[in-house]
Design an enzyme around this catalytic site. Structure first.
Site, PDB file in Angstrom:
ATOM      1  N   PHE A 128      35.913  64.314  64.827  1.00 57.51           N
ATOM      2  CA  PHE A 128      35.310  63.369  63.885  1.00 57.51           C
ATOM      3  C   PHE A 128      35.888  61.972  64.087  1.00 57.51           C
ATOM      4  O   PHE A 128      36.949  61.807  64.673  1.00 57.51           O
ATOM      5  CB  PHE A 128      35.608  63.801  62.446  1.00 57.51           C
ATOM      6  CG  PHE A 128      34.877  65.044  62.031  1.00 57.51           C
ATOM      7  CD1 PHE A 128      33.500  65.027  61.849  1.00 57.51           C
ATOM      8  CD2 PHE A 128      35.565  66.225  61.818  1.00 57.51           C
ATOM      9  CE1 PHE A 128      32.830  66.161  61.458  1.00 57.51           C
ATOM     10  CE2 PHE A 128      34.892  67.380  61.423  1.00 57.51           C
ATOM     11  CZ  PHE A 128      33.526  67.344  61.244  1.00 57.51           C
ATOM     12  N   CYS A 129      35.186  61.004  63.510  1.00 55.40           N
ATOM     13  CA  CYS A 129      35.655  59.618  63.484  1.00 55.40           C
ATOM     14  C   CYS A 129      37.082  59.588  62.943  1.00 55.40           C
ATOM     15  O   CYS A 129      37.329  60.273  61.947  1.00 55.40           O
ATOM     16  CB  CYS A 129      34.732  58.797  62.579  1.00 55.40           C
ATOM     17  SG  CYS A 129      35.361  57.186  62.161  1.00 55.40           S
ATOM     18  N   PRO A 130      38.028  58.860  63.498  1.00 56.48           N
ATOM     19  CA  PRO A 130      37.862  57.887  64.584  1.00 56.48           C
ATOM     20  C   PRO A 130      38.142  58.459  65.982  1.00 56.48           C
ATOM     21  O   PRO A 130      38.217  57.705  66.930  1.00 56.48           O
ATOM     22  CB  PRO A 130      38.939  56.857  64.236  1.00 56.48           C
ATOM     23  CG  PRO A 130      40.069  57.687  63.719  1.00 56.48           C
ATOM     24  CD  PRO A 130      39.415  58.839  62.985  1.00 56.48           C
ATOM     25  N   MET A 131      38.315  59.774  66.088  1.00 58.03           N
ATOM     26  CA  MET A 131      38.829  60.326  67.350  1.00 58.03           C
ATOM     27  C   MET A 131      37.933  60.075  68.572  1.00 58.03           C
ATOM     28  O   MET A 131      38.448  59.680  69.622  1.00 58.03           O
ATOM     29  CB  MET A 131      39.138  61.825  67.204  1.00 58.03           C
ATOM     30  CG  MET A 131      40.171  62.136  66.150  1.00 58.03           C
ATOM     31  SD  MET A 131      41.614  61.082  66.246  1.00 58.03           S
ATOM     32  CE  MET A 131      42.543  61.947  67.479  1.00 58.03           C
ATOM     33  N   ASP A 146      29.614  64.300  66.417  1.00 54.90           N
ATOM     34  CA  ASP A 146      29.749  63.619  65.126  1.00 54.90           C
ATOM     35  C   ASP A 146      28.591  62.620  65.035  1.00 54.90           C
ATOM     36  O   ASP A 146      28.483  61.717  65.859  1.00 54.90           O
ATOM     37  CB  ASP A 146      31.108  62.902  65.055  1.00 54.90           C
ATOM     38  CG  ASP A 146      31.236  62.021  63.810  1.00 54.90           C
ATOM     39  OD1 ASP A 146      30.396  62.140  62.902  1.00 54.90           O
ATOM     40  OD2 ASP A 146      32.175  61.207  63.762  1.00 54.90           O
TER      41      ASP A 146
END
Lengths: 75, 167
Positions: free
Chosen positions: A13-16, A40
């Protein structure tokens, strides 16, 4: 389009996905193209937005079902 | 800072600052999500930790230095690196459930985000006044803290930054 490298960010998921994209591009040379695969939903808009800030060249976003495939050229 | 091109202009990196006042897990994750993304977007990011936000920087195994006053020890005993969440804390059941869900769904943990933040060069500033009141020194805090400063240093960074957040 010649894809130099592919980065699998599915399940993240964000920010990954964006942070991983940045770290991967750091190790590449200008002109090389990185493919980033993510699931995502936010990634579809986040990748071009990030390219606008970082200066990397956004090439394309492909949708294959739930999968998003983004292409970025290292500046 | 930036590269100066003769006869042209000074190219400064864009800046973002965050004042991290809160000491809850959910708010800290929001702050570090933005901090890591900004740093990954070639911005210079500073986080100024003050009041409850300092709990995020506390070591998990907290040593009580003899120099701490009794009330400072009491505060640091009750307010620790074990962060609550801002809603539905339920005496610690909430954070446990939240962390379990985050692991199961693959969301990055606060520890992951903080590790990345350091890797991407995010600067941590601990408020020297809050540290003084709570009797905290670098031995009580994680090694990533870059500076102990006050309001003027924060403001001098914030006035050059386009994005300044208070969380």
């Amino acid at each position: 389009m010649n894809v130099t490298k592919s980065l699998d960010c599915t399940g993240l998921f964000c920010p990954m996905p964006i942070v991983q994209t940045k770290l991967e591009l750091d190790g590449m040379t200008p002109g090389e193209v990185l493919e980033v695969i993510a699931d995502d939903a936010g990634f579809e808009k986040d990748l071009p937005a990030w390219c606008g800030m970082s200066g990397e060249k956004f090439l394309e976003m492909k949708k294959e079902g739930n999968l998003l495939k983004g292409y970025v050229m290292k500046k | 800072m930036g590269d100066q091109i003769p006869g042209c202009c000074v190219h400064m990196k864009e800046k973002m600052t965050i004042i991290l006042f809160s000491g809850e897990l959910d708010r800290a994750i929001a702050a570090f999500t933005l901090a890591t993304t900004a740093a990954a977007s070639n911005m210079e990011v500073t986080i100024f930790f003050t009041f409850w936000g300092l709990n995020i920087l506390k070591k998990e195994t907290f040593a009580f230095p003899p120099a701490q006053k009794l009330m400072q020890k009491m505060f640091n005993f009750m307010s620790t690196a074990r962060l609550p969440i801002s809603r539905l804390n339920m005496l610690g059941l909430g954070p446990w459930m939240m962390k379990k869900l985050m692991r199961e769904t693959g969301m990055a943990s606060l520890e992951d985000l903080m590790k990345l933040a350091k890797q991407l060069g995010v600067k941590y500033i601990a408020c020297s006044t809050s540290c003084g009141v709570l009797g905290l020194s670098s031995e009580n805090l994680i090694p990533g803290v870059d500076e102990f400063t006050g309001a003027s240093s924060y403001l001098s960074e914030a006035r050059d930054a386009k994005i300044n957040l208070f969380i």
